[in-house]
Design a protein around this motif. Structure first.
Motif, PDB file in Angstrom:
ATOM      1  N   ALA A 348     114.379  61.779  29.906  1.00  0.00           N
ATOM      2  CA  ALA A 348     113.554  62.701  30.634  1.00  0.00           C
ATOM      3  C   ALA A 348     114.531  63.672  31.494  1.00  0.00           C
ATOM      4  O   ALA A 348     114.248  64.701  31.708  1.00  0.00           O
ATOM      5  CB  ALA A 348     112.527  62.117  31.745  1.00  0.00           C
ATOM      6  N   LEU A 349     115.529  62.892  32.075  1.00  0.00           N
ATOM      7  CA  LEU A 349     116.413  63.534  32.792  1.00  0.00           C
ATOM      8  C   LEU A 349     117.565  64.711  32.089  1.00  0.00           C
ATOM      9  O   LEU A 349     117.514  65.802  32.504  1.00  0.00           O
ATOM     10  CB  LEU A 349     117.838  62.633  33.551  1.00  0.00           C
ATOM     11  CG  LEU A 349     118.606  63.374  34.622  1.00  0.00           C
ATOM     12  CD1 LEU A 349     118.018  63.996  35.590  1.00  0.00           C
ATOM     13  CD2 LEU A 349     119.534  62.042  35.118  1.00  0.00           C
ATOM     14  N   ALA A 350     117.604  64.110  30.930  1.00  0.00           N
ATOM     15  CA  ALA A 350     118.356  65.225  29.897  1.00  0.00           C
ATOM     16  C   ALA A 350     117.337  66.426  29.665  1.00  0.00           C
ATOM     17  O   ALA A 350     118.082  67.532  29.414  1.00  0.00           O
ATOM     18  CB  ALA A 350     118.773  64.494  28.566  1.00  0.00           C
ATOM     19  N   LEU A 351     116.121  66.089  29.352  1.00  0.00           N
ATOM     20  CA  LEU A 351     115.406  67.279  29.261  1.00  0.00           C
ATOM     21  C   LEU A 351     114.825  68.080  30.360  1.00  0.00           C
ATOM     22  O   LEU A 351     114.884  69.378  30.428  1.00  0.00           O
ATOM     23  CB  LEU A 351     113.968  66.681  28.827  1.00  0.00           C
ATOM     24  CG  LEU A 351     113.891  65.932  27.510  1.00  0.00           C
ATOM     25  CD1 LEU A 351     112.403  65.212  27.106  1.00  0.00           C
ATOM     26  CD2 LEU A 351     114.255  67.059  26.471  1.00  0.00           C
ATOM     27  N   ALA A 352     115.252  67.369  31.591  1.00  0.00           N
ATOM     28  CA  ALA A 352     114.959  68.309  32.945  1.00  0.00           C
ATOM     29  C   ALA A 352     116.155  69.322  33.036  1.00  0.00           C
ATOM     30  O   ALA A 352     116.082  70.334  33.636  1.00  0.00           O
ATOM     31  CB  ALA A 352     115.009  67.429  33.896  1.00  0.00           C
ATOM     32  N   LEU A 353     117.316  68.821  32.578  1.00  0.00           N
ATOM     33  CA  LEU A 353     118.421  69.799  32.568  1.00  0.00           C
ATOM     34  C   LEU A 353     118.459  70.914  31.698  1.00  0.00           C
ATOM     35  O   LEU A 353     119.127  72.002  31.885  1.00  0.00           O
ATOM     36  CB  LEU A 353     119.791  69.109  32.215  1.00  0.00           C
ATOM     37  CG  LEU A 353     120.229  67.853  33.162  1.00  0.00           C
ATOM     38  CD1 LEU A 353     121.276  67.028  32.527  1.00  0.00           C
ATOM     39  CD2 LEU A 353     120.565  68.713  34.610  1.00  0.00           C
ATOM     40  N   GLY A 354     117.404  70.945  30.746  1.00  0.00           N
ATOM     41  CA  GLY A 354     117.145  72.180  29.943  1.00  0.00           C
ATOM     42  C   GLY A 354     118.152  72.833  29.397  1.00  0.00           C
ATOM     43  O   GLY A 354     119.173  72.464  28.694  1.00  0.00           O
ATOM     44  N   GLY A 355     118.397  74.081  29.590  1.00  0.00           N
ATOM     45  CA  GLY A 355     119.534  74.754  29.413  1.00  0.00           C
ATOM     46  C   GLY A 355     120.782  74.462  29.679  1.00  0.00           C
ATOM     47  O   GLY A 355     121.773  75.062  29.065  1.00  0.00           O
ATOM     48  N   PRO A 375     111.726  73.439  32.482  1.00  0.00           N
ATOM     49  CA  PRO A 375     112.130  71.923  31.894  1.00  0.00           C
ATOM     50  C   PRO A 375     112.485  71.171  33.247  1.00  0.00           C
ATOM     51  O   PRO A 375     112.289  69.927  32.934  1.00  0.00           O
ATOM     52  CB  PRO A 375     113.676  72.246  31.394  1.00  0.00           C
ATOM     53  CG  PRO A 375     113.660  73.607  30.876  1.00  0.00           C
ATOM     54  CD  PRO A 375     112.831  74.479  31.940  1.00  0.00           C
ATOM     55  N   ALA A 376     112.588  71.640  34.168  1.00  0.00           N
ATOM     56  CA  ALA A 376     113.013  70.894  35.702  1.00  0.00           C
ATOM     57  C   ALA A 376     111.597  69.877  35.882  1.00  0.00           C
ATOM     58  O   ALA A 376     111.752  68.875  36.524  1.00  0.00           O
ATOM     59  CB  ALA A 376     113.179  71.583  36.847  1.00  0.00           C
ATOM     60  N   ARG A 377     110.576  70.336  35.215  1.00  0.00           N
ATOM     61  CA  ARG A 377     109.351  69.364  35.517  1.00  0.00           C
ATOM     62  C   ARG A 377     109.420  68.120  34.979  1.00  0.00           C
ATOM     63  O   ARG A 377     108.514  67.196  35.179  1.00  0.00           O
ATOM     64  CB  ARG A 377     108.006  70.083  34.885  1.00  0.00           C
ATOM     65  CG  ARG A 377     107.786  71.470  35.872  1.00  0.00           C
ATOM     66  CD  ARG A 377     106.606  72.203  35.486  1.00  0.00           C
ATOM     67  NE  ARG A 377     106.259  73.076  36.310  1.00  0.00           N
ATOM     68  CZ  ARG A 377     105.404  74.290  36.061  1.00  0.00           C
ATOM     69  NH1 ARG A 377     104.431  74.060  35.025  1.00  0.00           N
ATOM     70  NH2 ARG A 377     105.392  75.244  36.928  1.00  0.00           N
ATOM     71  N   PHE A 378     110.362  67.813  33.695  1.00  0.00           N
ATOM     72  CA  PHE A 378     110.321  66.453  33.428  1.00  0.00           C
ATOM     73  C   PHE A 378     111.092  65.530  34.549  1.00  0.00           C
ATOM     74  O   PHE A 378     111.112  64.333  34.286  1.00  0.00           O
ATOM     75  CB  PHE A 378     111.658  66.603  32.410  1.00  0.00           C
ATOM     76  CG  PHE A 378     110.991  66.813  31.012  1.00  0.00           C
ATOM     77  CD1 PHE A 378     110.181  65.913  30.308  1.00  0.00           C
ATOM     78  CD2 PHE A 378     110.937  68.158  30.424  1.00  0.00           C
ATOM     79  CE1 PHE A 378     109.703  66.155  29.176  1.00  0.00           C
ATOM     80  CE2 PHE A 378     110.488  68.613  29.522  1.00  0.00           C
ATOM     81  CZ  PHE A 378     109.794  67.690  28.573  1.00  0.00           C
ATOM     82  N   LEU A 379     111.413  66.271  35.733  1.00  0.00           N
ATOM     83  CA  LEU A 379     111.990  65.339  37.074  1.00  0.00           C
ATOM     84  C   LEU A 379     110.508  64.243  37.283  1.00  0.00           C
ATOM     85  O   LEU A 379     111.025  63.044  37.846  1.00  0.00           O
ATOM     86  CB  LEU A 379     112.190  66.094  38.086  1.00  0.00           C
ATOM     87  CG  LEU A 379     113.552  66.535  38.094  1.00  0.00           C
ATOM     88  CD1 LEU A 379     113.762  67.572  39.313  1.00  0.00           C
ATOM     89  CD2 LEU A 379     114.534  65.297  38.111  1.00  0.00           C
ATOM     90  N   PHE A 380     109.420  64.892  36.843  1.00  0.00           N
ATOM     91  CA  PHE A 380     108.222  63.786  37.298  1.00  0.00           C
ATOM     92  C   PHE A 380     108.277  62.657  36.506  1.00  0.00           C
ATOM     93  O   PHE A 380     108.164  61.649  37.151  1.00  0.00           O
ATOM     94  CB  PHE A 380     106.896  64.858  36.958  1.00  0.00           C
ATOM     95  CG  PHE A 380     106.540  65.963  37.718  1.00  0.00           C
ATOM     96  CD1 PHE A 380     106.461  65.893  39.014  1.00  0.00           C
ATOM     97  CD2 PHE A 380     106.357  67.112  37.061  1.00  0.00           C
ATOM     98  CE1 PHE A 380     106.015  67.008  39.836  1.00  0.00           C
ATOM     99  CE2 PHE A 380     105.905  68.156  37.936  1.00  0.00           C
ATOM    100  CZ  PHE A 380     105.772  68.170  39.134  1.00  0.00           C
ATOM    101  N   LEU A 381     108.901  62.786  35.349  1.00  0.00           N
ATOM    102  CA  LEU A 381     108.906  61.466  34.621  1.00  0.00           C
ATOM    103  C   LEU A 381     109.966  60.676  35.037  1.00  0.00           C
ATOM    104  O   LEU A 381     110.178  59.327  34.964  1.00  0.00           O
ATOM    105  CB  LEU A 381     108.962  61.771  33.135  1.00  0.00           C
ATOM    106  CG  LEU A 381     107.904  62.952  32.474  1.00  0.00           C
ATOM    107  CD1 LEU A 381     107.848  62.842  30.764  1.00  0.00           C
ATOM    108  CD2 LEU A 381     106.566  62.241  32.846  1.00  0.00           C
ATOM    109  N   VAL A 382     111.187  61.304  35.431  1.00  0.00           N
ATOM    110  CA  VAL A 382     112.166  60.607  35.862  1.00  0.00           C
ATOM    111  C   VAL A 382     111.968  59.964  37.177  1.00  0.00           C
ATOM    112  O   VAL A 382     112.160  58.798  37.182  1.00  0.00           O
ATOM    113  CB  VAL A 382     113.590  61.671  36.084  1.00  0.00           C
ATOM    114  CG1 VAL A 382     114.816  60.928  36.689  1.00  0.00           C
ATOM    115  CG2 VAL A 382     114.080  62.166  34.933  1.00  0.00           C
TER     116      VAL A 382
END
Length: 933
Positions: A348-355, A375-382
């Motif tokens: 999830a953190l890797a996805l939050a880093l997006g670009g 993509p930073a919204r994946f921080l919710f999952l982190v």
């Protein structure tokens, strides 16, 4: 009798009940002014996004209808399909029937905060963690940066609050199934929870929740059944994979069915919206978390700085102690569940880093997923995984400590409550600047305290009670101090009156013409007062007015063609759009800053810049000149001061110069107001127009003035005609405004300079220190008849409409994709017609039209599937006219035309939702009967 009974029941609450009460009290007390209704949340999207939408929802519900369509945005849009209304979400239905929109929004926000934290607590307890550990997880998640910074985003906050509940229902289902207990009601609750999320807000956030639900569902039996954790996990996973797939998949399908009433209209809108086209990788990766932002887990304000709209997507802090306890879980409890959560958090953190990483570029080619951004919204999952790992680490640490009654809860709990309450009060009392200064050293202090505690825990020196007191107490203080800077920024509140008071600009508008649209001209960083006064973004809808949004859109599924039309509007296209009011913000943030905006005429009118260029006009005969003008900030200048001059050129090359002097031909617009607080050193001309005005320095409403002067012209010969006219000012900035000029001939006939220069006749209708508003006298009516039509491909229509010779009254461009076989265009011509609006509601418009020859009735509301038209009771095709509007063909005679919005997508979705609810109820009932036997 009722209250004592409640108090007696509270006294007998189990420990879990007290923990849940404490969580609810945590948020209600921290936001006590909001809880008591004294203040309401008022930051950012709440003001210009949520408030207007919920005001429209309240109006619709009070009229006994759903807000399927609104004519108040972008010439009309399917508001319900866009998703932000969330009107079918049960909580919204209740609060918006009972409460004013600002209070309803604030209470929904408080409910979401409590709901998320309670769900996290119950999930942690169901996973086998202690009360204190579950309490830590719920506080860390519910008060984390990702939640606190997104208070103003209801469409995000509402569905994300269901995330821990989804996993909680999974845990309870699989544990009940492993113990031969009742599973049907947990299955039913899972279906309902997924369905309710689709009714609650952002599809992108619901997609995040579904990712968690599906991933955890495929591993649920090996994660949550204790005895399996001791067996061969891989074999157990393979054995239970088929039922896991069936249970998880069928739950998602049933949830999709329940949410179909929202999903199908949204899917239809997606194809017509901005998101229905290729958006590009830049959009897809926008709001990606940057690598340096990861430092915030220990020092939240070091890299990100002060909370603001620019960084609101990037907050992920959840406390120093919880962060350190994540590593304790890795060290002390290295089982499958811990490693699963660690891996989940890392992905999830890797996805939050997006670009910021190459991984995200590959996801751009995933259908539907590439329609989302941030993509930073994946921080919710982190944070969800991090909070659970922190609770797990805390739980394992307590396992290694002993119960030593070194201190009594009767002493420590009141101490924690007192210190916490005091820190909460400081959050409102201490300035933002002071908090930011304190946070320069607070991370070091909290870090040292955490290290000292962990050292004590490793040496097993504190008792379990002391460890619980320290961890919960310090985490509470840590999170309160962290969220304090948000109270004056991203979680800002205001008095209720600030959001409910109708702006003076709205009160000044013609109340007999509620359909007229408004448009904000420029928008730099301005004060909240200027935002409300100019009704930026969706705010016109909050007051029942129609507005055109340019630039920032709070609505993710705005109609693509409408946006393209607005971005390329020429003057005739703005008139065709029915834009009557032009608004300009004047108060820049901070208020003491001088405004760089020119408060003179908008570009569609007689700007001083245009007149300074000495524009050439069609030869015009005139013996008199009528001029309407005014000055600004000239109270210190005396009578006779030359504010400016007008120059004329005749066809024989001769010139004339006409003066505009203070006290003679013109004067200060705020003369009446300023004259009450200071000495105005010039007099007023006798003839003037009045308009409503307000200045903070004056302190009350007064009448602004525009001054009329007439010049008798002495042309060189009786046949001489004016061929050019110009003007210049001797005042700085926007000190002189020439609003209107009329050329009057010997017969008394007048022709306006605006018409000769093909500019709009704009009249200042309101002026204050925060905003200026002009009334467009050349605005076209909402409905009219055109006698010449032409079928044009979409790619050419906007280009044709931008032609300077385009006249919407003379020709209508019909899109080829809406023209049916057998259609015969009219030849260019003209006729006599009259159109009256008999009834105008959001989802139904009734017109009466009379024409002496065949033509096309154009209604300048958005064309969209689901609208049907009847002419004299007979259904007739609706053509897409002038790229975005509606038109129907009329024969000569008198007609009654009805437009009605009947979207098939909502009807189909409602049937599917109803049947899905019945199916889920039947599953629950059958399961209950089978269990009873």
């Amino acid at each position: 009798m009722f209250l004592p009974r409640v108090l007696r029941n509270v006294q007998h609450l189990p420990p879990d009940g007290w923990a849940i009460v404490a969580l609810i009290a945590w948020f209600l007390v921290y936001h006590l002014p909001v809880t008591l209704g004294q203040r309401v949340f008022s930051e950012g999207d709440i003001v210009w996004g949520n408030l207007p939408i919920r005001a429209e929802v309240t109006r619709a519900l009070s009229n006994g209808r759903l807000p399927l369509w609104t004519p108040l945005l972008q010439a009309g849009m399917p508001l319900f399909a866009e998703g932000h209304t969330a009107v079918l979400y049960p909580l919204n239905l209740i609060v918006h029937v009972l409460l004013p929109p600002p209070i309803a929004i604030s209470y929904v926000i408080l409910f979401n905060l409590c709901w998320m934290s309670i769900g996290m607590y119950l999930f942690s307890r169901a996973a086998g963690l202690r009360i204190s550990s579950a309490l830590l997880a719920s506080l860390a998640l519910g008060t984390s940066g990702a939640i606190t910074a997104r208070v103003s985003h209801l469409d995000v906050l509402t569905p994300i609050s269901w995330l821990p509940w989804l996993v909680f229902f999974q845990v309870k289902y699989w544990r009940a199934r492993s113990g031969n207990g009742q599973t049907y009601h947990w299955y039913t609750l899972g279906c309902l929870a997924i369905g309710l999320q689709f009714l609650a807000g952002s599809p992108a956030v619901v997609a995040l929740n579904l990712i968690v639900f599906i991933v955890f569902g495929l591993f649920a039996h090996v994660l949550w059944i204790p005895k399996i954790l001791q067996d061969n996990l891989f074999q157990a996973w393979l054995k239970f994979l088929p039922p896991s797939l069936f249970v998880t998949g069928s739950t998602v399908v049933c949830g999709l069915g329940i949410g179909a009433a929202q999903l199908i209209p949204t899917a239809e809108l997606l194809g017509w919206s901005l998101r229905g086209q290729e958006l590009g990788k830049l959009f897809f990766t926008s709001y990606s978390l940057e690598l340096p932002a990861l430092s915030q887990f220990l020092a939240p304000f070091g890299f990100l700085g002060t909370p603001s709209a620019e960084n609101m997507e990037f907050w992920g802090y959840f406390g120093v102690f919880p962060f350190m306890l994540v590593f304790i879980a890795l060290i002390l409890r290295r089982n499958f569940r811990v490693w699963f959560f660690v891996l989940f958090a890392m992905v999830a953190l890797a996805l939050a880093l997006g670009g910021s990483t190459p991984l995200y570029d590959w996801l751009y080619y995933v259908p539907l997923f590439n329609r989302f951004r941030a993509p930073a919204r994946f921080l919710f999952l982190v944070l969800f995984a991090g909070a659970f790992l922190a609770a797990t680490g805390f739980d394992e640490l307590q396992n290694r400590l002993q119960d030593k009654p070194q201190i009594s809860y009767r002493i420590t709990i009141p101490m924690i409550v007192a210190v916490t309450a005091g820190t909460m009060m400081l959050g409102y009392q201490v300035s933002l600047e002071s908090w930011m200064e304190w946070w320069q050293w607070l991370p070091m202090g909290l870090g040292l305290l955490g290290i000292a505690f962990l050292a004590m825990g490793i040496m097993r020196s504190p008792s379990r009670q002391l460890a619980q007191t320290l961890v919960i107490g310090v985490t509470c203080l840590d999170l309160i101090m962290f969220t304090a800077p948000f109270l004056s920024t991203l979680a800002r509140t205001s008095p209720l009156s600030e959001l409910t008071q109708v702006p003076r600009t709205v009160l000044t508008m013609d109340q007999r013409e509620p359909l007229a649209r408004s448009w904000v001209l420029k928008f730099p960083s301005v004060t909240q007062a200027a935002v409300r006064a100019t009704m930026w973004s969706g705010l016109p809808m909050a007051y029942g007015r129609a507005g055109i949004i340019r630039g920032y859109m709070p609505f993710s599924l705005a109609l693509r063609r409408n946006e393209e039309y607005i971005q390329r509007m020429s003057r005739p296209m703005r008139n065709l759009m029915n834009i009557r009011y032009y608004l300009l913000p004047l108060e820049i943030a901070p208020p003491e800053t001088a405004s760089p905006l020119d408060a003179a005429q908008p570009e569609d009118g007689l700007t001083l810049e245009l007149l300074q260029s000495q524009p050439v006009i069609s030869p015009t005969r005139a013996t008199r000149l009528s001029v309407v003008s005014y000055t600004d900030q000239t109270t210190e200048l005396p009578d006779g001061f030359m504010a400016g001059e007008i120059s004329l050129t005749w066809d024989d090359g001769s010139h004339a110069v006409l003066p505009l002097r203070l006290g003679v031909e013109t004067a200060d617009w705020a003369y009446d107001g300023m004259g009450q607080i200071t000495l105005v050193k010039h007099t007023q001309p006798l003839e003037a127009f009045s308009f409503p005005a307000y200045l903070r320095s004056v302190g009350h409403d007064f009448q602004g003035k525009k001054y009329i002067t007439r010049f008798d012209l002495a042309p060189p010969t009786s046949s001489a005609m004016i061929t050019a006219i110009g003007a210049r000012t001797f005042l700085p900035g926007a000190g002189l405004t020439i609003e209107h000029i009329d050329f009057i001939d010997q017969a008394g006939e007048a022709v306006s300079l605006s018409k000769l220069l093909k500019r709009n006749d704009l009249a200042l209708a309101f002026r204050s220190h925060t905003a200026a508003m002009w009334d467009n006298r050349d605005v076209m009516p909402r409905a009219f008849i055109v006698y010449a039509a032409e079928v044009v491909p979409d790619l050419q229509i906007l280009d044709r409409m931008q032609d300077p010779e385009f006249d919407p009254y003379q020709r209508v461009f019909l899109s080829a994709d809406t023209v049916l076989e057998g259609w015969v265009p009219n030849l260019p011509g003209s006729g006599k017609s009259m159109v009256n609006i008999l009834d105008y509601k959001p989802d139904r418009v009734v017109l009466q039209a009379t024409t002496d020859q065949a033509g096309y009735l154009v209604l300048t509301d958005s064309w969209y599937p689901g609208w049907i038209a009847r002419v004299n009771g007979v259904e007739t095709p609706i053509y897409r006219a002038d790229y975005i509007f509606r038109a129907v063909r009329l024969e000569s005679g008198k007609h009654r035309i009805e437009f009605e919005y009947r979207p098939w997508s909502f009807t189909l979705g409602a049937w599917i939702s109803g049947l899905s609810c019945v199916l889920v109820i039947l599953i629950s009932a059958v399961g209950g009967l089978a269990r009873a036997r």
